[in-house]
Motif scaffolding. Sequence first.
Motif, PDB file in Angstrom:
ATOM      1  N   ILE A  57     -11.637  -4.209  -3.610  1.00 10.87           N
ATOM      2  CA  ILE A  57     -12.757  -4.770  -4.493  1.00 10.87           C
ATOM      3  C   ILE A  57     -13.981  -4.038  -4.119  1.00 10.87           C
ATOM      4  O   ILE A  57     -14.583  -4.187  -2.742  1.00 10.87           O
ATOM      5  CB  ILE A  57     -12.934  -6.239  -4.324  1.00 10.87           C
ATOM      6  N   LYS A  58     -14.600  -3.124  -4.729  1.00  6.80           N
ATOM      7  CA  LYS A  58     -15.738  -2.369  -4.710  1.00  6.80           C
ATOM      8  C   LYS A  58     -16.850  -3.378  -4.921  1.00  6.80           C
ATOM      9  O   LYS A  58     -16.900  -4.097  -5.997  1.00  6.80           O
ATOM     10  CB  LYS A  58     -15.596  -1.037  -5.687  1.00  6.80           C
ATOM     11  N   LEU A  70     -14.681  -4.689   0.127  1.00  6.02           N
ATOM     12  CA  LEU A  70     -13.710  -5.836   0.300  1.00  6.02           C
ATOM     13  C   LEU A  70     -12.388  -5.747   0.188  1.00  6.02           C
ATOM     14  O   LEU A  70     -11.854  -5.381  -0.728  1.00  6.02           O
ATOM     15  CB  LEU A  70     -14.384  -7.113  -0.176  1.00  6.02           C
ATOM     16  N   LYS A  71     -11.586  -5.570   1.362  1.00  9.36           N
ATOM     17  CA  LYS A  71     -10.148  -5.373   1.466  1.00  9.36           C
ATOM     18  C   LYS A  71      -9.205  -6.494   1.630  1.00  9.36           C
ATOM     19  O   LYS A  71      -9.607  -7.269   2.723  1.00  9.36           O
ATOM     20  CB  LYS A  71      -9.778  -4.192   2.211  1.00  9.36           C
ATOM     21  N   MET A  72      -8.058  -6.905   1.090  1.00  8.90           N
ATOM     22  CA  MET A  72      -7.217  -8.184   1.601  1.00  8.90           C
ATOM     23  C   MET A  72      -6.126  -7.404   1.919  1.00  8.90           C
ATOM     24  O   MET A  72      -5.336  -6.675   0.949  1.00  8.90           O
ATOM     25  CB  MET A  72      -7.279  -8.929   0.217  1.00  8.90           C
ATOM     26  N   LYS A  73      -5.334  -7.880   3.023  1.00  2.41           N
ATOM     27  CA  LYS A  73      -4.281  -7.109   3.591  1.00  2.41           C
ATOM     28  C   LYS A  73      -3.539  -8.290   4.350  1.00  2.41           C
ATOM     29  O   LYS A  73      -4.215  -9.441   4.873  1.00  2.41           O
ATOM     30  CB  LYS A  73      -4.657  -6.070   4.435  1.00  2.41           C
ATOM     31  N   VAL A  74      -2.325  -7.639   4.750  1.00  6.00           N
ATOM     32  CA  VAL A  74      -1.567  -8.541   5.612  1.00  6.00           C
ATOM     33  C   VAL A  74      -1.556  -7.726   6.878  1.00  6.00           C
ATOM     34  O   VAL A  74      -1.932  -6.627   7.114  1.00  6.00           O
ATOM     35  CB  VAL A  74      -0.002  -8.795   5.236  1.00  6.00           C
ATOM     36  N   THR A 109     -11.071  -7.603   4.971  1.00  4.05           N
ATOM     37  CA  THR A 109     -11.994  -6.919   5.859  1.00  4.05           C
ATOM     38  C   THR A 109     -13.060  -6.110   5.137  1.00  4.05           C
ATOM     39  O   THR A 109     -13.121  -6.161   3.960  1.00  4.05           O
ATOM     40  CB  THR A 109     -10.985  -5.654   6.483  1.00  4.05           C
ATOM     41  N   TRP A 110     -14.380  -5.913   5.667  1.00  6.92           N
ATOM     42  CA  TRP A 110     -15.304  -5.474   4.998  1.00  6.92           C
ATOM     43  C   TRP A 110     -15.725  -3.941   5.697  1.00  6.92           C
ATOM     44  O   TRP A 110     -16.085  -3.870   6.529  1.00  6.92           O
ATOM     45  CB  TRP A 110     -16.559  -6.195   5.228  1.00  6.92           C
ATOM     46  N   TRP A 111     -15.584  -2.988   4.650  1.00  8.89           N
ATOM     47  CA  TRP A 111     -15.981  -1.730   4.911  1.00  8.89           C
ATOM     48  C   TRP A 111     -17.091  -1.319   4.427  1.00  8.89           C
ATOM     49  O   TRP A 111     -17.138  -1.183   3.072  1.00  8.89           O
ATOM     50  CB  TRP A 111     -14.607  -0.752   4.508  1.00  8.89           C
ATOM     51  N   SER A 112     -18.192  -1.315   5.128  1.00  8.70           N
ATOM     52  CA  SER A 112     -19.559  -0.937   4.743  1.00  8.70           C
ATOM     53  C   SER A 112     -19.695   0.659   4.106  1.00  8.70           C
ATOM     54  O   SER A 112     -19.065   1.474   4.597  1.00  8.70           O
ATOM     55  CB  SER A 112     -20.515  -1.108   5.894  1.00  8.70           C
TER      56      SER A 112
END
Length: 69
Positions: free
Chosen positions: A5-6, A12-16, A40-43
Motif C-alpha cells: 500500500i503506497k 506499508l507491506k503485509m507479508k507472511v 512492514t514500513w519501508w520509508s
Amino acid sequence: MAVRIKLPGGTLKMKVYRELRERERARRIPVLKMGSLYFTWWSNRQRPLNRQPGAPDDPDQTQAIRLTP
C-alpha cells in the motif's frame, strides 16, 4: 504474495514470515506482527543498507557539529 500500500512517505507491506527480507527479520525497519501476518514500513527516505542504530550517520540521532577554521 505481499500486499503493498503506497502512502505518503513510504510503503506499508503485509507479508507472511517466509516472505520477509533479512532487514525485516532483523527488525532494522519497523515491523508489526499481528497473528501470522507481518506489517512492514519501508520509508521513502534513503538510508544506508548496513547502517547500525545510533551510528554517526544516523539522521534520527542528534549530533553536535564542530566547525574548524
